[in-house]
Design a protein around this motif. Structure first.
Motif, PDB file in Angstrom:
ATOM      1  N   MET A 190       6.528  65.460  28.688  1.00 54.72           N
ATOM      2  CA  MET A 190       6.096  66.882  28.345  1.00 54.72           C
ATOM      3  C   MET A 190       6.942  67.504  27.933  1.00 54.72           C
ATOM      4  O   MET A 190       8.236  67.384  27.903  1.00 54.72           O
ATOM      5  CB  MET A 190       5.892  67.329  30.074  1.00 54.72           C
ATOM      6  CG  MET A 190       4.479  66.990  31.247  1.00 54.72           C
ATOM      7  SD  MET A 190       4.745  67.444  32.556  1.00 54.72           S
ATOM      8  CE  MET A 190       3.922  69.024  32.564  1.00 54.72           C
ATOM      9  N   GLN A 191       6.072  68.926  27.465  1.00 59.20           N
ATOM     10  CA  GLN A 191       6.598  69.952  26.098  1.00 59.20           C
ATOM     11  C   GLN A 191       6.682  70.761  26.843  1.00 59.20           C
ATOM     12  O   GLN A 191       6.340  71.175  27.961  1.00 59.20           O
ATOM     13  CB  GLN A 191       6.118  69.666  24.840  1.00 59.20           C
ATOM     14  CG  GLN A 191       5.976  68.242  24.213  1.00 59.20           C
ATOM     15  CD  GLN A 191       4.891  68.353  23.115  1.00 59.20           C
ATOM     16  OE1 GLN A 191       4.449  68.949  22.311  1.00 59.20           O
ATOM     17  NE2 GLN A 191       5.408  67.266  22.238  1.00 59.20           N
ATOM     18  N   LEU A 192       7.344  72.276  26.915  1.00 57.68           N
ATOM     19  CA  LEU A 192       7.598  72.866  27.435  1.00 57.68           C
ATOM     20  C   LEU A 192       5.479  74.346  27.306  1.00 57.68           C
ATOM     21  O   LEU A 192       5.731  75.052  27.637  1.00 57.68           O
ATOM     22  CB  LEU A 192       8.194  74.301  26.146  1.00 57.68           C
ATOM     23  CG  LEU A 192       8.513  75.531  26.238  1.00 57.68           C
ATOM     24  CD1 LEU A 192       8.937  75.614  27.850  1.00 57.68           C
ATOM     25  CD2 LEU A 192       9.125  76.498  25.729  1.00 57.68           C
ATOM     26  N   VAL A 193       5.011  73.561  26.066  1.00 55.67           N
ATOM     27  CA  VAL A 193       3.491  74.351  26.118  1.00 55.67           C
ATOM     28  C   VAL A 193       3.187  73.602  28.045  1.00 55.67           C
ATOM     29  O   VAL A 193       2.114  74.414  28.277  1.00 55.67           O
ATOM     30  CB  VAL A 193       3.000  74.508  25.091  1.00 55.67           C
ATOM     31  CG1 VAL A 193       3.039  73.193  24.824  1.00 55.67           C
ATOM     32  CG2 VAL A 193       1.569  74.852  25.439  1.00 55.67           C
ATOM     33  N   ASP A 194       3.431  72.404  27.976  1.00 51.34           N
ATOM     34  CA  ASP A 194       2.478  71.752  28.686  1.00 51.34           C
ATOM     35  C   ASP A 194       3.240  72.353  30.278  1.00 51.34           C
ATOM     36  O   ASP A 194       2.571  72.843  31.230  1.00 51.34           O
ATOM     37  CB  ASP A 194       2.534  69.811  28.989  1.00 51.34           C
ATOM     38  CG  ASP A 194       1.843  69.576  28.226  1.00 51.34           C
ATOM     39  OD1 ASP A 194       1.549  70.039  28.028  1.00 51.34           O
ATOM     40  OD2 ASP A 194       2.983  68.604  27.395  1.00 51.34           O
ATOM     41  N   TRP A 195       4.455  73.247  30.417  1.00 49.23           N
ATOM     42  CA  TRP A 195       5.483  73.403  31.559  1.00 49.23           C
ATOM     43  C   TRP A 195       4.332  75.124  31.393  1.00 49.23           C
ATOM     44  O   TRP A 195       4.270  75.370  32.376  1.00 49.23           O
ATOM     45  CB  TRP A 195       6.792  73.774  31.399  1.00 49.23           C
ATOM     46  CG  TRP A 195       7.553  72.270  31.973  1.00 49.23           C
ATOM     47  CD1 TRP A 195       7.512  71.129  31.005  1.00 49.23           C
ATOM     48  CD2 TRP A 195       7.382  71.611  32.764  1.00 49.23           C
ATOM     49  NE1 TRP A 195       8.042  70.497  31.151  1.00 49.23           N
ATOM     50  CE2 TRP A 195       7.892  70.581  32.760  1.00 49.23           C
ATOM     51  CE3 TRP A 195       7.098  72.404  34.484  1.00 49.23           C
ATOM     52  CZ2 TRP A 195       8.246  69.894  33.747  1.00 49.23           C
ATOM     53  CZ3 TRP A 195       7.366  70.543  34.909  1.00 49.23           C
ATOM     54  CH2 TRP A 195       8.085  69.382  34.700  1.00 49.23           C
ATOM     55  N   GLY A 196       4.109  75.608  30.390  1.00 46.46           N
ATOM     56  CA  GLY A 196       3.396  76.610  30.710  1.00 46.46           C
ATOM     57  C   GLY A 196       2.340  76.546  31.223  1.00 46.46           C
ATOM     58  O   GLY A 196       2.162  77.024  31.873  1.00 46.46           O
TER      59      GLY A 196
END
Length: 50
Positions: free
Chosen positions: A20-26
């Protein structure tokens, strides 16, 4: 069979969130916020209203 986007993200997190990347958490936050708001408001309305 397709599944709702939020459900897929939750499964990903429960599976360890590997990759998971930051965009996925967002994305998870943006899709989950309305549900958290609905649950929070419903709880407040149910228990705090006298």
């Amino acid at each position: 069979m397709p599944e709702p986007h939020l459900l897929g993200k939750l499964r990903w997190v429960l599976g360890g969130a590997v990759g998971m990347q930051l965009v996925d958490w967002g994305d998870l936050l943006m899709h989950g916020a309305p549900w958290l708001g609905l649950i929070g408001y419903s709880s407040w309305y149910r228990f705090a209203k006298k």
